[in-house]
Design a protein around this motif. Sequence first.
Motif, PDB file in Angstrom:
ATOM      1  N   LEU A  19       0.827  -1.207   0.000  1.00  0.00           N
ATOM      2  CA  LEU A  19       0.000   0.000   0.000  1.00  0.00           C
ATOM      3  C   LEU A  19       0.857   1.251   0.000  1.00  0.00           C
ATOM      4  CD1 LEU A  19      -2.873  -0.896   2.488  1.00  0.00           C
ATOM      5  CD2 LEU A  19      -2.931  -0.923  -0.010  1.00  0.00           C
ATOM      6  N   ARG A  87      -1.971  -3.747   6.849  1.00  0.00           N
ATOM      7  CA  ARG A  87      -3.020  -2.748   7.020  1.00  0.00           C
ATOM      8  C   ARG A  87      -4.231  -3.344   7.734  1.00  0.00           C
ATOM      9  NH1 ARG A  87      -3.614   2.405   7.980  1.00  0.00           N
ATOM     10  NH2 ARG A  87      -5.224   1.697   9.438  1.00  0.00           N
ATOM     11  N   GLU A  88      -4.516  -4.611   7.472  1.00  0.00           N
ATOM     12  CA  GLU A  88      -5.644  -5.258   8.151  1.00  0.00           C
ATOM     13  C   GLU A  88      -5.453  -5.256   9.661  1.00  0.00           C
ATOM     14  OE1 GLU A  88      -5.422  -7.062   4.014  1.00  0.00           O
ATOM     15  OE2 GLU A  88      -3.997  -6.424   5.564  1.00  0.00           O
ATOM     16  N   ASN A 103      -0.932   4.762   7.701  1.00  0.00           N
ATOM     17  CA  ASN A 103       0.143   3.884   7.267  1.00  0.00           C
ATOM     18  C   ASN A 103       1.473   4.441   7.779  1.00  0.00           C
ATOM     19  OD1 ASN A 103      -1.789   2.433   5.918  1.00  0.00           O
ATOM     20  ND2 ASN A 103      -1.203   3.133   3.874  1.00  0.00           N
ATOM     21  N   SER A 113      -1.228  -5.034   2.134  1.00  0.00           N
ATOM     22  CA  SER A 113      -2.635  -5.427   2.082  1.00  0.00           C
ATOM     23  C   SER A 113      -2.727  -6.822   1.502  1.00  0.00           C
ATOM     24  CB  SER A 113      -3.419  -4.440   1.213  1.00  0.00           C
ATOM     25  OG  SER A 113      -4.765  -4.854   1.051  1.00  0.00           O
TER      26      SER A 113
END
Length: 236
Positions: A19, A87-88, A103, A113
Amino acid sequence: MGASFALVAYRAGMEAKLLTVNLGRATPSAYTSAEGGTGIDKRPVDGPVAVAAPGPKGSGGSGLAGDAVVDLRHHGGDDQAVYAYAREDLDDWQRALGRELANGAFGENLTTSGLDVSGARIGERWRVGPELLLEVTSPRIPCRTFQGRLGERGWIKRFTEAAVPGAYLRVLEAGEIRAGDTVEVVHRPDHEVTLVMMFRALTTRRELLPLLLEAGAALPGEVREAAVKYRGRTGS
């Protein structure tokens, strides 16, 4: 040797990708005694970023161009050249803490991601973009600087209990990376030593230390020494 492994994704068919690439500058901090402060405040950057491999015979120098690593006694080095976080998992922490986490908020160089970062095995290899090849080495252990960065009381304990540490990686093949690059798991070892297992062995469940030796040559030297010492002391 493990066979070539398809993407480890949170949801079937989800493409794993990068990301953002996040870099930090040295900034003063009351939460570290390191001269020069800390480089934990990492922000997403535009354009490609070069990632260097170690010099001859592992002489150091690997990592992201332009990224400050200040406290070299506890951070950096070839076995911790790159830090990745999913990111999760940041989203889960957002919900738990009731605040936004951008981030780079955990000081990670790579925000990913679609990839089960903390479930990766020691020695697992990731191809990021067309050039960069990384190898998973160890989990992130929370410190006072990390707690100060977030400003959350009891953060070290909370992060430790959650055991979602993210991944430190060594650079096997240098290359340029940028936001949007795919991340492919090109090798997954046959052993079951994951980052979560190592994290627990190094923090709350020392009896797991001997099991880490199954990771073989991919295990960082200091972790191997701790595992061998524990096995010799306990006979386990």
